[in-house]
Design a protein around this motif. Structure first.
Motif, PDB file in Angstrom:
ATOM      1  N   SER A 255      -1.754   6.395  -6.309  1.00  0.00           N
ATOM      2  CA  SER A 255      -2.016   5.388  -5.279  1.00  0.00           C
ATOM      3  C   SER A 255      -1.474   5.827  -3.923  1.00  0.00           C
ATOM      4  O   SER A 255      -0.339   6.316  -3.830  1.00  0.00           O
ATOM      5  CB  SER A 255      -1.375   4.054  -5.670  1.00  0.00           C
ATOM      6  N   PRO A 256      -2.260   5.630  -2.847  1.00  0.00           N
ATOM      7  CA  PRO A 256      -1.779   5.975  -1.504  1.00  0.00           C
ATOM      8  C   PRO A 256      -1.010   4.829  -0.848  1.00  0.00           C
ATOM      9  O   PRO A 256      -0.706   4.889   0.336  1.00  0.00           O
ATOM     10  CB  PRO A 256      -3.086   6.253  -0.752  1.00  0.00           C
ATOM     11  N   ASP A 257      -0.695   3.792  -1.618  1.00  0.00           N
ATOM     12  CA  ASP A 257      -0.098   2.591  -1.038  1.00  0.00           C
ATOM     13  C   ASP A 257       1.202   2.909  -0.290  1.00  0.00           C
ATOM     14  O   ASP A 257       1.412   2.430   0.828  1.00  0.00           O
ATOM     15  CB  ASP A 257       0.162   1.556  -2.135  1.00  0.00           C
ATOM     16  N   ALA A 258       2.080   3.689  -0.892  1.00  0.00           N
ATOM     17  CA  ALA A 258       3.361   4.007  -0.248  1.00  0.00           C
ATOM     18  C   ALA A 258       3.150   4.768   1.057  1.00  0.00           C
ATOM     19  O   ALA A 258       3.842   4.527   2.053  1.00  0.00           O
ATOM     20  CB  ALA A 258       4.239   4.803  -1.202  1.00  0.00           C
ATOM     21  N   LEU A 259       2.182   5.685   1.061  1.00  0.00           N
ATOM     22  CA  LEU A 259       1.879   6.426   2.286  1.00  0.00           C
ATOM     23  C   LEU A 259       1.392   5.484   3.381  1.00  0.00           C
ATOM     24  O   LEU A 259       1.835   5.566   4.538  1.00  0.00           O
ATOM     25  CB  LEU A 259       0.837   7.506   2.009  1.00  0.00           C
ATOM     26  N   LEU A 260       0.478   4.592   3.029  1.00  0.00           N
ATOM     27  CA  LEU A 260      -0.075   3.674   4.027  1.00  0.00           C
ATOM     28  C   LEU A 260       1.000   2.745   4.572  1.00  0.00           C
ATOM     29  O   LEU A 260       1.005   2.422   5.771  1.00  0.00           O
ATOM     30  CB  LEU A 260      -1.222   2.877   3.412  1.00  0.00           C
ATOM     31  N   GLN A 261       1.925   2.326   3.718  1.00  0.00           N
ATOM     32  CA  GLN A 261       3.029   1.489   4.193  1.00  0.00           C
ATOM     33  C   GLN A 261       3.913   2.261   5.163  1.00  0.00           C
ATOM     34  O   GLN A 261       4.368   1.716   6.178  1.00  0.00           O
ATOM     35  CB  GLN A 261       3.855   0.983   3.014  1.00  0.00           C
ATOM     36  N   ALA A 262       4.156   3.546   4.859  1.00  0.00           N
ATOM     37  CA  ALA A 262       4.971   4.365   5.756  1.00  0.00           C
ATOM     38  C   ALA A 262       4.264   4.580   7.089  1.00  0.00           C
ATOM     39  O   ALA A 262       4.885   4.529   8.162  1.00  0.00           O
ATOM     40  CB  ALA A 262       5.284   5.707   5.097  1.00  0.00           C
ATOM     41  N   LEU A 263       2.948   4.791   7.032  1.00  0.00           N
ATOM     42  CA  LEU A 263       2.191   5.021   8.269  1.00  0.00           C
ATOM     43  C   LEU A 263       2.118   3.770   9.134  1.00  0.00           C
ATOM     44  O   LEU A 263       2.000   3.858  10.365  1.00  0.00           O
ATOM     45  CB  LEU A 263       0.779   5.506   7.934  1.00  0.00           C
TER      46      LEU A 263
END
Length: 294
Positions: A255-263
């Motif tokens: 899942s890219p969820d953590a990346l999107l939250q960081a961005l």
């Protein structure tokens, strides 16, 4: 209900070395399965055992619940190789008719339609055909049998891009009719467009059998991010980060969820995603299977 096609611990040994080693694979009616592997991986040997042309050293090859090579299995399967050899003195039409008679049945109306859409001149003799036209003869004959199981080994070898598209349309039509297709191909784009599942083989052993979408999860998704986003290397799911002139390229597995939250906490001017192609997935699995043990 029996699978349309099944390999059960299928093994073939030549000179003490296994060309195919305990292979387990099945294809159901209405399914198109891609069969990928480097040269010498065991793909053609597997197909020949499924046809009954080679006797397994151990294990079983089954067509519609019947052992490969029996009269019933041969009657319900059709095969196209990537290096078609035909009778040079026959015309294309005569060769198609003879191949149909060997199989036992042929849909004449569909044969005529196939000749038309493949743009084949059936009155020429085989000796006058190019490699691509010989391939068309084999494809017309195989599809016209309406066989429940199609075994295709590099079937579009020698065809131009327009005829490759015709071939794809025929495969889609076969699938809609409920025919089972095992497609061995070096054209990964062909497999990517046609197959729901892919079997990857190396040195006679299956590396993976999975849905194309499921395979993508092993390689992940690539993100090209423009802007001042800071250090993303510690973000969950991020497996690699490389610099771009005005941003970064990030590889994410899962899942890219953590990346999107960081961005969301940074300044992003553009974001592009690119899912792994089947070629990249295959190369990733191949590299993993050849990596030395740690």
């Amino acid at each position: 209900m029996a699978h349309a096609l099944e390999a059960r611990k299928l093994t073939k040994v030549f000179g003490g070395a296994p060309a195919v080693d305990s292979l387990e694979l099945s294809v159901d009616a209405g399914e198109v399965v891609g069969f990928l592997g480097p040269n010498g991986a065991g793909k053609t040997t597997t197909l020949r055992m499924l046809l009954g042309l080679l006797r397994p050293t151990s294990g079983e090859a089954m067509i519609l619940g019947h052992r490969a090579g029996t009269a019933y299995a041969r009657e319900h399967a059709a095969y196209v190789s990537g290096d078609v050899s035909l009778w040079p003195q026959l015309t294309g039409r005569e060769a198609i008719a003879f191949l149909g008679s060997l199989h036992g049945s042929l849909d004449a109306a569909y044969r005529d339609r196939l000749i038309e859409i493949f743009e084949l001149d059936p009155e020429k003799r085989i000796r006058a055909y190019s490699k691509g036209n010989r391939q068309k003869v084999a494809l017309v004959a195989a599809f016209a049998t309406r066989a429940e199981v199609l075994l295709l080994d590099e079937p579009t070898s020698g065809l131009d891009p327009l005829m490759e598209r015709v071939f794809r349309d025929c495969i889609i039509e076969a699938q809609q009719r409920g025919q089972a297709v095992l497609l061995s191909s070096h054209m990964i784009s062909e497999v990517e467009h046609l197959c729901g599942r892919v079997a990857m083989i190396r040195s006679g052993k299956l590396v993976s059998v999975a849905d194309v979408e499921e395979l993508g999860a092993h390689v992940g998704t690539e993100f090209e991010i423009t802007g001042d986003v800071g250090d993303l290397r510690g973000v969950k799911g991020v497996t690699s980060v490389s610099a771009l002139p005005d941003g970064v390229r990030v590889q994410v597995v899962g899942s890219p969820d953590a990346l999107l939250q960081a961005l969301a906490k940074t300044h992003v001017t553009s974001l592009r995603t690119k899912e792994a192609s089947l070629e990249e997935i295959f190369l990733s699995f191949y590299d993993q299977s050849t990596a030395p043990p740690s």
